[in-house]
Scaffold this motif. Structure first.
Motif, PDB file in Angstrom:
ATOM      1  N   PRO A  25       0.818  -1.208   0.000  1.00 20.95           N
ATOM      2  CA  PRO A  25       0.000   0.000   0.000  1.00 20.95           C
ATOM      3  C   PRO A  25       0.859   1.268   0.000  1.00 20.95           C
ATOM      4  N   LEU A  26       0.325   2.320  -0.591  1.00 19.78           N
ATOM      5  CA  LEU A  26       1.016   3.610  -0.650  1.00 19.78           C
ATOM      6  C   LEU A  26       1.388   4.102   0.745  1.00 19.78           C
ATOM      7  N   SER A  27       0.531   3.847   1.727  1.00 22.39           N
ATOM      8  CA  SER A  27       0.814   4.297   3.093  1.00 22.39           C
ATOM      9  C   SER A  27       2.106   3.679   3.629  1.00 22.39           C
ATOM     10  N   LYS A  28       2.369   2.408   3.295  1.00 19.49           N
ATOM     11  CA  LYS A  28       3.609   1.762   3.722  1.00 19.49           C
ATOM     12  C   LYS A  28       4.818   2.399   3.038  1.00 19.49           C
ATOM     13  N   LEU A  29       4.680   2.687   1.751  1.00 19.20           N
ATOM     14  CA  LEU A  29       5.785   3.314   1.028  1.00 19.20           C
ATOM     15  C   LEU A  29       6.125   4.677   1.622  1.00 19.20           C
ATOM     16  N   THR A  30       5.105   5.371   2.108  1.00 18.46           N
ATOM     17  CA  THR A  30       5.312   6.682   2.725  1.00 18.46           C
ATOM     18  C   THR A  30       6.106   6.546   4.019  1.00 18.46           C
ATOM     19  N   GLU A  31       5.806   5.513   4.794  1.00 18.07           N
ATOM     20  CA  GLU A  31       6.450   5.315   6.096  1.00 18.07           C
ATOM     21  C   GLU A  31       7.865   4.768   5.986  1.00 18.07           C
ATOM     22  N   TYR A  32       8.133   3.946   4.992  1.00 22.85           N
ATOM     23  CA  TYR A  32       9.406   3.237   4.884  1.00 22.85           C
ATOM     24  C   TYR A  32      10.512   4.090   4.274  1.00 22.85           C
ATOM     25  N   SER A  33      11.741   3.822   4.697  1.00 22.52           N
ATOM     26  CA  SER A  33      12.901   4.382   4.006  1.00 22.52           C
ATOM     27  C   SER A  33      13.073   3.595   2.710  1.00 22.52           C
ATOM     28  N   LEU A  34      13.896   4.086   1.804  1.00 22.25           N
ATOM     29  CA  LEU A  34      14.124   3.368   0.553  1.00 22.25           C
ATOM     30  C   LEU A  34      14.718   1.985   0.815  1.00 22.25           C
ATOM     31  N   GLU A  35      15.608   1.903   1.790  1.00 21.91           N
ATOM     32  CA  GLU A  35      16.205   0.603   2.128  1.00 21.91           C
ATOM     33  C   GLU A  35      15.144  -0.374   2.622  1.00 21.91           C
ATOM     34  N   GLU A  36      14.182   0.117   3.407  1.00 20.16           N
ATOM     35  CA  GLU A  36      13.099  -0.742   3.896  1.00 20.16           C
ATOM     36  C   GLU A  36      12.190  -1.183   2.752  1.00 20.16           C
ATOM     37  N   VAL A  37      11.951  -0.275   1.802  1.00 20.13           N
ATOM     38  CA  VAL A  37      11.145  -0.632   0.631  1.00 20.13           C
ATOM     39  C   VAL A  37      11.826  -1.752  -0.143  1.00 20.13           C
ATOM     40  N   TYR A  38      13.130  -1.580  -0.403  1.00 20.44           N
ATOM     41  CA  TYR A  38      13.863  -2.612  -1.137  1.00 20.44           C
ATOM     42  C   TYR A  38      13.859  -3.940  -0.380  1.00 20.44           C
ATOM     43  N   ALA A  39      14.002  -3.885   0.928  1.00 17.82           N
ATOM     44  CA  ALA A  39      13.979  -5.117   1.731  1.00 17.82           C
ATOM     45  C   ALA A  39      12.615  -5.794   1.624  1.00 17.82           C
ATOM     46  N   GLU A  40      11.554  -5.009   1.687  1.00 16.23           N
ATOM     47  CA  GLU A  40      10.189  -5.545   1.573  1.00 16.23           C
ATOM     48  C   GLU A  40       9.979  -6.205   0.211  1.00 16.23           C
ATOM     49  N   LEU A  41      10.563  -5.613  -0.835  1.00 13.87           N
ATOM     50  CA  LEU A  41      10.367  -6.103  -2.194  1.00 13.87           C
ATOM     51  C   LEU A  41      11.385  -7.158  -2.611  1.00 13.87           C
ATOM     52  N   GLY A  42      12.450  -7.300  -1.833  1.00 14.44           N
ATOM     53  CA  GLY A  42      13.521  -8.196  -2.243  1.00 14.44           C
ATOM     54  C   GLY A  42      14.240  -7.650  -3.459  1.00 14.44           C
ATOM     55  N   ALA A  43      14.461  -6.342  -3.469  1.00 19.23           N
ATOM     56  CA  ALA A  43      15.022  -5.653  -4.630  1.00 19.23           C
ATOM     57  C   ALA A  43      16.196  -4.780  -4.222  1.00 19.23           C
ATOM     58  N   ASN A  44      16.768  -4.110  -5.211  1.00 15.79           N
ATOM     59  CA  ASN A  44      17.781  -3.086  -4.972  1.00 15.79           C
ATOM     60  C   ASN A  44      17.627  -2.015  -6.049  1.00 15.79           C
ATOM     61  N   ASN A  45      18.504  -1.008  -6.041  1.00 14.17           N
ATOM     62  CA  ASN A  45      18.354   0.121  -6.952  1.00 14.17           C
ATOM     63  C   ASN A  45      18.539  -0.276  -8.415  1.00 14.17           C
ATOM     64  N   ALA A  46      19.141  -1.416  -8.671  1.00 16.70           N
ATOM     65  CA  ALA A  46      19.319  -1.872 -10.050  1.00 16.70           C
ATOM     66  C   ALA A  46      18.095  -2.615 -10.586  1.00 16.70           C
ATOM     67  N   THR A  47      17.179  -2.995  -9.700  1.00 17.10           N
ATOM     68  CA  THR A  47      15.997  -3.758 -10.095  1.00 17.10           C
ATOM     69  C   THR A  47      14.950  -2.827 -10.698  1.00 17.10           C
ATOM     70  N   PRO A  48      14.535  -3.046 -11.944  1.00 15.59           N
ATOM     71  CA  PRO A  48      13.433  -2.238 -12.488  1.00 15.59           C
ATOM     72  C   PRO A  48      12.143  -2.547 -11.730  1.00 15.59           C
ATOM     73  N   ILE A  49      11.460  -1.502 -11.312  1.00 13.62           N
ATOM     74  CA  ILE A  49      10.196  -1.659 -10.591  1.00 13.62           C
ATOM     75  C   ILE A  49       9.114  -0.906 -11.364  1.00 13.62           C
ATOM     76  N   TYR A  50       8.109  -1.640 -11.812  1.00 11.32           N
ATOM     77  CA  TYR A  50       6.972  -1.057 -12.516  1.00 11.32           C
ATOM     78  C   TYR A  50       5.819  -0.981 -11.526  1.00 11.32           C
ATOM     79  N   VAL A  51       5.289   0.223 -11.336  1.00 10.72           N
ATOM     80  CA  VAL A  51       4.273   0.458 -10.313  1.00 10.72           C
ATOM     81  C   VAL A  51       2.910   0.616 -10.988  1.00 10.72           C
ATOM     82  N   VAL A  52       1.908  -0.096 -10.449  1.00  7.05           N
ATOM     83  CA  VAL A  52       0.582  -0.081 -11.052  1.00  7.05           C
ATOM     84  C   VAL A  52      -0.485  -0.018  -9.953  1.00  7.05           C
TER      85      VAL A  52
END
Length: 96
Positions: A26-53
């Protein structure tokens, strides 16, 4: 993962259109999380393309802007959301 599809709908709409290969945050979680926390939640890093829908592209545009402001560089909004996909690509696609 080489590419991620991130859905930013409110949790109540996620259950009405379940899609494989989408990560629901949810958008609310993205607002609360740091970028590092977002990547951890997604299992991603800055090199991973992320398409948001989302359903109409409103929440996904906000989420994309938010992630870019947090320092993400490989984030893309799917304009028009799932409804545009249904209208322009696959008329049988279920939407809520």
């Amino acid at each position: 993962r080489t590419t991620l599809f991130l859905r930013t709908n409110p949790s109540c709409s996620v259950q009405s259109t379940p899609l494989l290969l989408l990560l629901d945050v949810p958008l609310s979680k993205l607002t609360e999380y740091s970028l590092e926390e977002v990547y951890a939640e997604l299992g991603a890093n800055n090199a991973t393309p992320i398409y948001v829908v989302c359903r109409r592209g409103i929440f996904s545009a906000q989420a994309t802007d938010l992630l870019l402001k947090k320092g993400a560089t490989n984030v893309f909004n799917i304009r028009g959301g799932l409804e545009a996909w249904r209208d322009e690509v696959d008329h049988s696609f279920p939407c809520y």
